[in-house]
Write a protein that holds these residues in place. Structure first.
Motif, PDB file in Angstrom:
ATOM      1  N   CYS A  45       1.252  -5.571   1.945  1.00 24.95           N
ATOM      2  CA  CYS A  45       2.121  -5.050   3.178  1.00 24.95           C
ATOM      3  C   CYS A  45       1.886  -3.332   3.229  1.00 24.95           C
ATOM      4  O   CYS A  45       1.834  -2.885   2.366  1.00 24.95           O
ATOM      5  N   ASP A  46       1.990  -3.179   4.546  1.00 16.36           N
ATOM      6  CA  ASP A  46       1.884  -1.670   4.841  1.00 16.36           C
ATOM      7  C   ASP A  46       2.733  -1.562   6.256  1.00 16.36           C
ATOM      8  O   ASP A  46       2.178  -2.461   7.232  1.00 16.36           O
ATOM      9  N   PRO A  47       3.451  -0.836   6.761  1.00 16.26           N
ATOM     10  CA  PRO A  47       4.098  -0.818   8.196  1.00 16.26           C
ATOM     11  C   PRO A  47       3.256  -0.460   9.101  1.00 16.26           C
ATOM     12  O   PRO A  47       3.285  -1.165  10.231  1.00 16.26           O
ATOM     13  N   MET A  48       2.071   0.308   8.933  1.00 12.25           N
ATOM     14  CA  MET A  48       1.345   0.798   9.915  1.00 12.25           C
ATOM     15  C   MET A  48      -0.255   0.306   9.683  1.00 12.25           C
ATOM     16  O   MET A  48      -0.853   0.458   8.656  1.00 12.25           O
ATOM     17  N   LEU A  49      -0.857  -0.151  10.649  1.00 15.88           N
ATOM     18  CA  LEU A  49      -2.217  -0.749  10.622  1.00 15.88           C
ATOM     19  C   LEU A  49      -2.733   0.298  11.734  1.00 15.88           C
ATOM     20  O   LEU A  49      -2.775  -0.122  13.020  1.00 15.88           O
ATOM     21  N   ALA A  50      -3.441   1.364  11.380  1.00 13.42           N
ATOM     22  CA  ALA A  50      -3.967   2.150  12.709  1.00 13.42           C
ATOM     23  C   ALA A  50      -5.644   2.081  12.618  1.00 13.42           C
ATOM     24  O   ALA A  50      -5.628   1.198  13.519  1.00 13.42           O
ATOM     25  N   THR A  51      -6.362   2.739  11.929  1.00 11.79           N
ATOM     26  CA  THR A  51      -7.581   2.692  12.174  1.00 11.79           C
ATOM     27  C   THR A  51      -8.041   1.555  11.489  1.00 11.79           C
ATOM     28  O   THR A  51      -9.170   0.795  11.323  1.00 11.79           O
ATOM     29  N   GLY A  52      -7.204   1.005  10.577  1.00 11.11           N
ATOM     30  CA  GLY A  52      -7.674  -0.274   9.719  1.00 11.11           C
ATOM     31  C   GLY A  52      -8.234   0.177   8.178  1.00 11.11           C
ATOM     32  O   GLY A  52      -8.164  -0.760   7.340  1.00 11.11           O
ATOM     33  N   GLY A  53      -8.512   1.352   8.142  1.00 15.59           N
ATOM     34  CA  GLY A  53      -9.349   1.660   6.945  1.00 15.59           C
ATOM     35  C   GLY A  53      -8.464   1.409   5.780  1.00 15.59           C
ATOM     36  O   GLY A  53      -9.067   0.765   4.590  1.00 15.59           O
ATOM     37  N   SER A  54      -7.238   1.895   5.437  1.00 15.17           N
ATOM     38  CA  SER A  54      -6.436   1.708   4.271  1.00 15.17           C
ATOM     39  C   SER A  54      -6.468   0.136   3.979  1.00 15.17           C
ATOM     40  O   SER A  54      -6.370  -0.345   3.013  1.00 15.17           O
ATOM     41  N   ALA A  55      -6.067  -0.744   5.062  1.00 16.46           N
ATOM     42  CA  ALA A  55      -5.836  -2.033   4.883  1.00 16.46           C
ATOM     43  C   ALA A  55      -7.314  -2.801   4.366  1.00 16.46           C
ATOM     44  O   ALA A  55      -7.259  -3.514   3.409  1.00 16.46           O
ATOM     45  N   GLY A  83       5.678   7.356  14.476  1.00 15.73           N
ATOM     46  CA  GLY A  83       5.330   8.309  13.707  1.00 15.73           C
ATOM     47  C   GLY A  83       4.772   8.089  12.515  1.00 15.73           C
ATOM     48  O   GLY A  83       4.124   7.242  12.299  1.00 15.73           O
ATOM     49  N   ASP A  84       5.139   8.960  11.542  1.00 23.95           N
ATOM     50  CA  ASP A  84       4.573   8.677  10.071  1.00 23.95           C
ATOM     51  C   ASP A  84       5.521   7.970   9.221  1.00 23.95           C
ATOM     52  O   ASP A  84       6.576   8.270   8.871  1.00 23.95           O
ATOM     53  N   ALA A  85       5.329   6.635   8.899  1.00 24.08           N
ATOM     54  CA  ALA A  85       6.074   5.648   8.500  1.00 24.08           C
ATOM     55  C   ALA A  85       6.353   6.111   7.064  1.00 24.08           C
ATOM     56  O   ALA A  85       7.871   6.038   6.583  1.00 24.08           O
ATOM     57  N   GLY A  86       5.667   6.547   6.163  1.00 22.70           N
ATOM     58  CA  GLY A  86       6.074   6.861   4.826  1.00 22.70           C
ATOM     59  C   GLY A  86       7.086   8.234   4.984  1.00 22.70           C
ATOM     60  O   GLY A  86       7.932   8.101   4.121  1.00 22.70           O
ATOM     61  N   ASP A  87       6.645   9.065   5.561  1.00 18.82           N
ATOM     62  CA  ASP A  87       7.930  10.258   5.896  1.00 18.82           C
ATOM     63  C   ASP A  87       9.188   9.704   6.408  1.00 18.82           C
ATOM     64  O   ASP A  87      10.090  10.489   5.866  1.00 18.82           O
ATOM     65  N   ILE A 144       0.994  -1.212   0.051  1.00 12.99           N
ATOM     66  CA  ILE A 144       0.139   0.010   0.152  1.00 12.99           C
ATOM     67  C   ILE A 144       0.934   1.039   0.062  1.00 12.99           C
ATOM     68  O   ILE A 144       1.597   1.429   0.907  1.00 12.99           O
ATOM     69  N   LEU A 145       0.724   1.942  -0.965  1.00 14.04           N
ATOM     70  CA  LEU A 145       1.570   3.275  -1.215  1.00 14.04           C
ATOM     71  C   LEU A 145       1.278   4.289  -0.161  1.00 14.04           C
ATOM     72  O   LEU A 145       0.204   4.467   0.072  1.00 14.04           O
ATOM     73  N   ARG A 146       2.257   4.905   0.087  1.00 12.40           N
ATOM     74  CA  ARG A 146       3.742   5.018  -0.049  1.00 12.40           C
ATOM     75  C   ARG A 146       4.423   3.971   0.868  1.00 12.40           C
ATOM     76  O   ARG A 146       5.340   3.373   0.542  1.00 12.40           O
ATOM     77  N   ALA A 147       4.306   4.013   2.168  1.00  6.07           N
ATOM     78  CA  ALA A 147       5.153   3.212   2.956  1.00  6.07           C
ATOM     79  C   ALA A 147       5.292   1.614   2.893  1.00  6.07           C
ATOM     80  O   ALA A 147       6.320   1.326   3.352  1.00  6.07           O
ATOM     81  N   GLY A 148       4.382   1.266   2.269  1.00  6.62           N
ATOM     82  CA  GLY A 148       4.367  -0.309   2.010  1.00  6.62           C
ATOM     83  C   GLY A 148       5.445  -0.792   1.263  1.00  6.62           C
ATOM     84  O   GLY A 148       5.969  -1.752   1.210  1.00  6.62           O
ATOM     85  N   GLY A 204      -2.353   2.547  -4.099  1.00  2.82           N
ATOM     86  CA  GLY A 204      -1.988   3.905  -3.701  1.00  2.82           C
ATOM     87  C   GLY A 204      -3.127   4.406  -2.759  1.00  2.82           C
ATOM     88  O   GLY A 204      -4.467   4.467  -3.232  1.00  2.82           O
ATOM     89  N   MET A 205      -2.782   4.684  -1.578  1.00  3.38           N
ATOM     90  CA  MET A 205      -3.793   5.219  -0.462  1.00  3.38           C
ATOM     91  C   MET A 205      -3.048   6.373   0.140  1.00  3.38           C
ATOM     92  O   MET A 205      -2.070   6.335   0.629  1.00  3.38           O
ATOM     93  N   TYR A 206      -4.039   7.382   0.388  1.00  2.00           N
ATOM     94  CA  TYR A 206      -3.549   8.281   1.482  1.00  2.00           C
ATOM     95  C   TYR A 206      -4.834   8.701   2.637  1.00  2.00           C
ATOM     96  O   TYR A 206      -5.927   8.418   2.108  1.00  2.00           O
ATOM     97  N   ARG A 207      -4.408   8.585   3.847  1.00  2.00           N
ATOM     98  CA  ARG A 207      -5.413   9.181   4.751  1.00  2.00           C
ATOM     99  C   ARG A 207      -5.791  10.542   4.627  1.00  2.00           C
ATOM    100  O   ARG A 207      -5.028  11.404   4.947  1.00  2.00           O
ATOM    101  N   ASP A 208      -7.016  10.783   4.605  1.00  2.00           N
ATOM    102  CA  ASP A 208      -7.438  12.141   4.693  1.00  2.00           C
ATOM    103  C   ASP A 208      -7.216  12.813   5.919  1.00  2.00           C
ATOM    104  O   ASP A 208      -7.347  12.098   6.963  1.00  2.00           O
TER     105      ASP A 208
END
Ligand SMILES: O=P(O)(O)OC[C@H]1O[C@H](OP(=O)(O)OP(=O)(O)O)[C@H](O)[C@@H]1O
Ligand SMILES: O=c1cc[nH]c(=O)[nH]1
Ligand SMILES: [Mg+2]
Length: 209
Positions: free
Chosen positions: A130-140, A199-203, A77-81, A101-105
């Motif tokens: 793959c994505d390093p961060m599973l936060a709210t789960g919305g992106s995954a 923090g922000d994995a992508g950054d 999942i872009l970018r961090a994945g 490609g996904m970004y969180r609003d």
């Protein structure tokens, strides 16, 4: 939780602790994400199908197992994945790679999809999202919905850090997929960032801010 693996391996824990440290720079951060993906992948891929093939050793001919077919797809999942792809490809160099490609609003924390390109056909493949961060789960959840829409069935999701909220939601929405988590953290904060997290994995992977 069925279908959920939380790694408690000291090597993974140690590397995640270095990732968490805000003083860890981009170069080391990237390297560690790569190594953790490889260590997680080693376990996540332990059920890949094998078939016996004939090999001639210097001593005699034998039948010996090799990975059957070329049936793996890695889908970051872009970018961090993207940071996890090379670690998995080091294990299975012939895997195909799809991208979502996904970004969180920033206000709603809802994922917005901006790109999707998957290997075709995908139905027969084992798919590692793959994505390093599973936060709210919305992106995954959205990424896996999209993969299922394209016919994907045998899906695994690999992350480095998960929040309890996101893990529960992903498991509830997609109980059929296998989930691999490097470390399960305490909670989300008011900005839907994982605490203590990293923090922000992508950054941190790409050196953007
Ligand atoms: O579980 P969620 O609440 O959906 O949050 C997790 C997502 O947030 C981050 O991506 P981000 O939106 O920062 O995009 P980026 O990878 O391009 O930085 C992260 O890499 C996940 O994709
Ligand atoms: O803590 C978080 C949450 C979402 N995305 C990140 O990169 N980090
Ligand atoms: Mg980000």
């Amino acid at each position: 939780m069925e279908n959920v693996t939380i790694f408690e391996h000291p090597l993974i824990q140690h590397k995640i602790s270095i990732l968490r440290d805000k003083r860890t720079g981009t170069n080391e951060f990237r390297q560690l994400v790569d190594e953790i993906a490889m260590l997680e992948g080693f376990v996540a891929l332990s059920d890949l199908p094998v078939e016996d093939v004939e090999v001639e050793t210097p001593i005699e001919t034998c039948m010996t197992p090799m990975i059957a077919g070329r049936k793996l797809a890695v889908v970051p999942i872009l970018r961090a994945g993207l940071g996890m792809v090379s670690g998995i490809l080091a294990l299975v160099p012939s895997a195909k790679v799809g991208h979502i490609g996904m970004y969180r609003d920033e206000e709603t924390h809802e994922p917005q999809e901006y790109y999707c390109k998957l290997p075709d056909p995908i139905a027969e493949r084992t798919i590692v999202v793959c994505d390093p961060m599973l936060a709210t789960g919305g992106s995954a959840i959205d990424a896996i919905n999209q993969i299922k829409k394209h016919g994907g069935k045998n899906i695994k999701f690999m992350c480095i850090i998960a929040a309890p909220e996101g893990l529960e939601r992903l498991h509830r929405e997609h109980p059929d997929i296998q989930i691999y988590v490097g470390a399960l953290d305490r909670q989300l904060n008011e900005n839907a960032y994982i605490c203590p997290g990293l923090g922000d994995a992508g950054d941190r992977i790409f050196g953007t801010k």
